[in-house]
Write a protein that holds these residues in place. Structure first.
Motif, PDB file in Angstrom:
ATOM      1  N   ASP A   1      -6.757  12.215  36.976  1.00  0.00           N
ATOM      2  CA  ASP A   1      -7.835  13.127  36.603  1.00  0.00           C
ATOM      3  C   ASP A   1      -8.955  13.057  37.628  1.00  0.00           C
TER       4      ASP A   1
ATOM      5  N   TRP B   1     -15.446  16.091  26.499  1.00  0.00           N
ATOM      6  CA  TRP B   1     -14.257  15.267  26.699  1.00  0.00           C
ATOM      7  C   TRP B   1     -14.380  14.001  25.860  1.00  0.00           C
TER       8      TRP B   1
ATOM      9  N   LYS C   1     -10.950  22.084  30.904  1.00  0.00           N
ATOM     10  CA  LYS C   1     -10.975  20.946  31.817  1.00  0.00           C
ATOM     11  C   LYS C   1     -12.151  21.093  32.771  1.00  0.00           C
TER      12      LYS C   1
ATOM     13  N   ARG D   1      -5.403  11.255  33.064  1.00  0.00           N
ATOM     14  CA  ARG D   1      -5.547  12.312  32.061  1.00  0.00           C
ATOM     15  C   ARG D   1      -4.341  12.359  31.119  1.00  0.00           C
TER      16      ARG D   1
END
Length: 210
Positions: free
Chosen positions: A5, A128, A149, A92
């Motif tokens: 990520d 998140w 995202k 991620r």
């Protein structure tokens, strides 16, 4: 399958550090935003294989010092030791709940999930949550994004470069297999958008590739 990520770089002056990196590697840099609850802010460089680099700094030392977020604690310690550079990275997942259930069944200690949010430069809200497996070594944290995202609205800011590999000399391979339920042969761990290589140099680093 887990993916790269982002890589977290401790930077006392994130704007300056990010700009220097951008000039050195011909990368576009964008301003991120402020994490009001943690006293931190960031600058970012996005890459075409769906990951990014984060230069993380502190705008309010009092708030940061009082944070119970393990990542912010790492950042505070790094600055106290006058260290800058890569200190952590996030892997991620889109299935954090099953991972939490797995660690709970294993009676494995972890912090989280910790919710995070910040306002993007365009005014939209980014959300998140993070999970921090507790480890004697520096273990990567797991991140799961909300409805969107962390990608720039303007795709022109996505660099035509990839973070091909993360080299981690701080992690314990046996512990990684236990936590993630990924069987590893050798020192290379395949990820969705790159690979993780376990090294013996006691450092955290990464490789870019055009």
């Amino acid at each position: 399958m887990l993916g790269i990520d982002h890589i977290v770089i401790a930077a006392k002056d994130p704007a300056q550090s990010a700009q220097l990196f951008g000039e050195t590697y011909n990368c576009k840099i964008v301003k991120g935003g402020r994490h009001e609850n943690w006293g931190t802010f960031n600058y970012l460089a996005y890459f075409r294989n769906d990951c990014y680099i984060e230069w993380l700094g502190i705008f309010n030392e009092e708030i940061a010092d009082q944070s119970d977020n393990p990542l912010i604690k790492q950042l505070v310690v790094a600055f106290e030791e006058n260290r800058e550079g890569p200190i952590q990275y996030a892997l991620r997942t889109e299935q954090m709940n099953p991972l939490i259930e797995r660690l709970t069944k294993l009676d494995y200690s972890f912090a989280g999930p910790i919710a995070g949010e910040r306002e993007k430069p365009d005014g939209t809200n980014l959300q998140w949550r993070m999970l921090f497996p507790e480890s004697e070594s520096v273990f990567p944290f797991i991140i799961e994004w909300g409805k969107q995202k962390n990608i720039p609205n303007d795709r022109e800011y996505i660099n035509n470069t990839t973070i091909q590999e993360i080299q981690d000399g701080l992690i314990d391979l046996e512990e990684f297999e236990k936590i993630t339920d990924i069987s590893v042969e050798g020192n290379n761990i395949p990820l969705r958008n790159g690979k993780l290589t376990i090294t013996s140099n006691n450092k955290l680093d990464f490789t870019l590739q055009d």
